[in-house]
Scaffold this active site. Sequence first.
Site, short mmCIF file in Angstrom:
data_model
loop_
_atom_site.label_atom_id
_atom_site.label_comp_id
_atom_site.label_asym_id
_atom_site.label_seq_id
_atom_site.Cartn_x
_atom_site.Cartn_y
_atom_site.Cartn_z
N ASP A 179 15.01 58.02 76.78
CA ASP A 179 16.02 57.72 77.80
C ASP A 179 17.26 58.60 77.61
OD1 ASP A 179 17.04 56.46 75.58
OD2 ASP A 179 17.39 54.53 76.55
N SER A 180 17.22 59.46 76.59
CA SER A 180 18.26 60.50 76.46
C SER A 180 18.25 61.38 77.71
CB SER A 180 18.04 61.35 75.21
OG SER A 180 16.73 61.88 75.19
N ASP A 196 10.27 55.54 76.30
CA ASP A 196 11.41 54.70 76.00
C ASP A 196 11.57 53.66 77.10
OD1 ASP A 196 13.09 54.78 73.81
OD2 ASP A 196 14.19 56.54 74.50
N LYS A 242 8.60 52.42 73.47
CA LYS A 242 9.61 52.38 72.41
C LYS A 242 10.76 51.46 72.85
CE LYS A 242 12.55 55.94 71.14
NZ LYS A 242 13.89 55.29 71.24
N GLU A 255 14.60 49.71 71.48
CA GLU A 255 15.68 49.77 70.49
C GLU A 255 15.96 48.36 69.96
OE1 GLU A 255 19.15 51.82 71.88
OE2 GLU A 255 17.99 53.56 72.54
N GLU A 282 17.51 56.47 63.31
CA GLU A 282 18.49 57.41 63.87
C GLU A 282 19.84 57.31 63.16
OE1 GLU A 282 18.72 57.70 68.14
OE2 GLU A 282 20.58 58.86 68.05
O1 KIV Z 1 16.03 59.02 73.91
C1 KIV Z 1 15.60 59.79 73.02
O2 KIV Z 1 15.32 60.98 73.26
C2 KIV Z 1 15.42 59.23 71.69
C3 KIV Z 1 15.15 60.16 70.56
C4 KIV Z 1 16.28 61.06 70.31
C5 KIV Z 1 14.68 59.45 69.36
O3 KIV Z 1 15.51 58.05 71.52
#
Ligand code: KIV
Length: 266
Positions: free
Chosen positions: A45-46, A84, A114, A116, A183
């Site tokens: 989600d970055s 994510d 994934k 958090e 992280e």
């Molecule tokens: O959102 C993302 O790209 C991430 C990674 C940097 C682990 O969570």
Amino acid sequence: MEGITLRSLFRKKQEGKKITMVSTYDYLSAKLCQQAGIDCILVGDSLGMVFQGLDTTLHVTLEDMIYHTKVVKRGAGDTFLIVDMPFMSYQVSLEEALRNCGRVIKETGANAVKLEGGEEVAELVHRLVNIGIPVVGHVGFTPQSVHALGGYRVVGRLEEEGEKVKRDFKALEEAGAFMVVLESMPRALAKEITETSKAITVGIGAGPHCDGQVLVFYDLVGLVEDIKPKFVRRYLKGAELFRNALKKFREEVEQGLFPSEEESYG
Ligand code: KIV
């Protein structure tokens, strides 16, 4: 070829071979990751910050994640694909979270989701694993909690915070998460967690002792220039190369040098 599976990832951990993961959001970069032999692609989600130009990951929607994962899947081949779950897609209720995770797996063809957090998502992780959805956890600095954590920073330097990270990790492991992203934490903490961990640990800003490492594609190839966290290594001056190519294109069009006879139809 078998492709990358949960079994082959665990085999790598057992054999002490490092696991590689790249976070990316588009077809072409996914194809490059696959061709380069990267084990796992994360549609992170970055993408909210790197791809959409927003200030945090909090605005990313479930529809955004589904769209980008479908796109990445076309280039990812047999690379292990992780999605994510975005902010507020799994926090409201267990039922809604299960439905959203199931939808993502059904519609995108990804191998795992994934999430958090630690203790607070353990029950959800347990339920997902029980219905056959592999789960990756994410502890230490968790970007979806950026406001609560007081900004982008290393988590776990203070003893109390380090103990909380360890409890969160344990909760995820016991709930059945097969992999956990660590992280922005002190490398000694990541080492201690990894040494006794049954789950695969993948670090970003967590030092060299994790079972694997993850970087964002656009950081790795140097396309992101504005910010460079300490843990990012740029393997290419991507932005400079792209800018120079674009300048050259502009100059050659302006000078009448592009297109040539060979680049034109008769
Ligand atoms: O959102 C993302 O790209 C991430 C990674 C940097 C682990 O969570």
